[in-house]
Design an enzyme around this catalytic site. Structure first.
Site, PDB file in Angstrom:
ATOM      1  N   HIS A  20       0.833  -1.196   0.000  1.00  0.00           N
ATOM      2  CA  HIS A  20       0.000   0.000   0.000  1.00  0.00           C
ATOM      3  C   HIS A  20       0.873   1.253   0.000  1.00  0.00           C
ATOM      4  O   HIS A  20       1.793   1.365   0.785  1.00  0.00           O
ATOM      5  CB  HIS A  20      -0.914  -0.025   1.229  1.00  0.00           C
ATOM      6  CG  HIS A  20      -1.874   1.101   1.290  1.00  0.00           C
ATOM      7  ND1 HIS A  20      -2.265   1.657   2.474  1.00  0.00           N
ATOM      8  CD2 HIS A  20      -2.535   1.791   0.322  1.00  0.00           C
ATOM      9  CE1 HIS A  20      -3.118   2.630   2.245  1.00  0.00           C
ATOM     10  NE2 HIS A  20      -3.295   2.740   0.940  1.00  0.00           N
ATOM     11  N   ASP A  28       6.916   7.344 -21.327  1.00  0.00           N
ATOM     12  CA  ASP A  28       7.243   7.326 -22.747  1.00  0.00           C
ATOM     13  C   ASP A  28       8.717   6.969 -22.927  1.00  0.00           C
ATOM     14  O   ASP A  28       9.470   6.852 -21.957  1.00  0.00           O
ATOM     15  CB  ASP A  28       6.875   8.657 -23.412  1.00  0.00           C
ATOM     16  CG  ASP A  28       7.567   9.863 -22.800  1.00  0.00           C
ATOM     17  OD1 ASP A  28       8.778   9.793 -22.486  1.00  0.00           O
ATOM     18  OD2 ASP A  28       6.901  10.906 -22.647  1.00  0.00           O
ATOM     19  N   HIS A 100       6.623  19.279 -14.871  1.00  0.00           N
ATOM     20  CA  HIS A 100       7.306  18.100 -15.413  1.00  0.00           C
ATOM     21  C   HIS A 100       8.588  17.819 -14.629  1.00  0.00           C
ATOM     22  O   HIS A 100       8.933  16.656 -14.401  1.00  0.00           O
ATOM     23  CB  HIS A 100       7.596  18.307 -16.904  1.00  0.00           C
ATOM     24  CG  HIS A 100       8.115  17.079 -17.588  1.00  0.00           C
ATOM     25  ND1 HIS A 100       7.428  15.888 -17.599  1.00  0.00           N
ATOM     26  CD2 HIS A 100       9.264  16.867 -18.285  1.00  0.00           C
ATOM     27  CE1 HIS A 100       8.122  14.990 -18.275  1.00  0.00           C
ATOM     28  NE2 HIS A 100       9.246  15.555 -18.696  1.00  0.00           N
ATOM     29  N   TYR A 122       5.066  13.977 -22.874  1.00  0.00           N
ATOM     30  CA  TYR A 122       4.426  13.954 -21.554  1.00  0.00           C
ATOM     31  C   TYR A 122       3.482  12.770 -21.355  1.00  0.00           C
ATOM     32  O   TYR A 122       2.488  12.869 -20.649  1.00  0.00           O
ATOM     33  CB  TYR A 122       3.705  15.281 -21.282  1.00  0.00           C
ATOM     34  CG  TYR A 122       4.618  16.461 -21.461  1.00  0.00           C
ATOM     35  CD1 TYR A 122       5.653  16.707 -20.565  1.00  0.00           C
ATOM     36  CD2 TYR A 122       4.481  17.320 -22.556  1.00  0.00           C
ATOM     37  CE1 TYR A 122       6.522  17.773 -20.736  1.00  0.00           C
ATOM     38  CE2 TYR A 122       5.351  18.386 -22.733  1.00  0.00           C
ATOM     39  CZ  TYR A 122       6.356  18.607 -21.823  1.00  0.00           C
ATOM     40  OH  TYR A 122       7.215  19.659 -22.009  1.00  0.00           O
ATOM     41  N   SER A 123       3.804  11.645 -21.958  1.00  0.00           N
ATOM     42  CA  SER A 123       3.023  10.423 -21.771  1.00  0.00           C
ATOM     43  C   SER A 123       3.616   9.630 -20.613  1.00  0.00           C
ATOM     44  O   SER A 123       4.235   8.581 -20.788  1.00  0.00           O
ATOM     45  CB  SER A 123       3.029   9.586 -23.053  1.00  0.00           C
ATOM     46  OG  SER A 123       2.361  10.257 -24.079  1.00  0.00           O
ATOM     47  N   ASN A 124       3.436  10.173 -19.410  1.00  0.00           N
ATOM     48  CA  ASN A 124       4.028   9.598 -18.208  1.00  0.00           C
ATOM     49  C   ASN A 124       3.034   9.683 -17.068  1.00  0.00           C
ATOM     50  O   ASN A 124       2.317  10.673 -16.934  1.00  0.00           O
ATOM     51  CB  ASN A 124       5.288  10.381 -17.816  1.00  0.00           C
ATOM     52  CG  ASN A 124       6.256  10.536 -18.959  1.00  0.00           C
ATOM     53  OD1 ASN A 124       6.788   9.566 -19.459  1.00  0.00           O
ATOM     54  ND2 ASN A 124       6.478  11.775 -19.379  1.00  0.00           N
TER      55      ASN A 124
END
Length: 137
Positions: A20, A28, A100, A122-124
């Protein structure tokens, strides 16, 4: 031998070992991986596998309570931002949005970064594990 689920043994092991509030990152192909953080590289070529494909698969097998994304994603990558919105509605999941640079700093605390073939900016996302025996969100 597994009959199904996540066949990548590294990803399956990380998910099985999560507790947890532990975090993992799906990124990316350009996201830097900090020293000491495990990189699980599933990238084959630009776009394969996509951020969306990996995110959808991982979230089928991981109980998530919160997410963390970089602020530029909404404006710079509306397609993948819409997928994040679909999978993690604001009214059901805690959501942290930072610069970012702050996002990249947060990856230092992740158990792993799964590097996809995604080649759009920014595909994170950082996923925070929920308690598996808590009520479903």
């Amino acid at each position: 031998m597994q009959k199904g689920g996540i066949l990548n043994s590294h990803i399956a092991k990380v998910l099985a070992d999560l507790g947890h509030t532990d975090t993992i990152c799906i990124g990316d192909c350009g996201l830097p991986v900090p020293e000491g953080v495990q990189k699980i590289d599933v990238a084959l070529t630009f776009g394969v596998p996509s951020f969306a494909d990996v995110l959808r698969l991982v979230t089928k097998h991981m109980r998530v309570e919160a997410i963390h994304i970089g602020e530029p994603m909404e404006a710079e990558n509306p397609v993948n931002y819409a997928i994040v919105d679909e999978l993690f509605p604001v009214n059901r999941f805690d959501r942290r949005i930072t610069s970012h640079e702050e996002f990249k700093e947060a990856t230092r605390h992740c158990k792993c970064i799964i590097r996809t073939g995604e080649a759009t900016p920014y595909s994170n996302i950082i996923l925070q594990a929920d308690c598996i025996f808590a009520p479903e969100r």
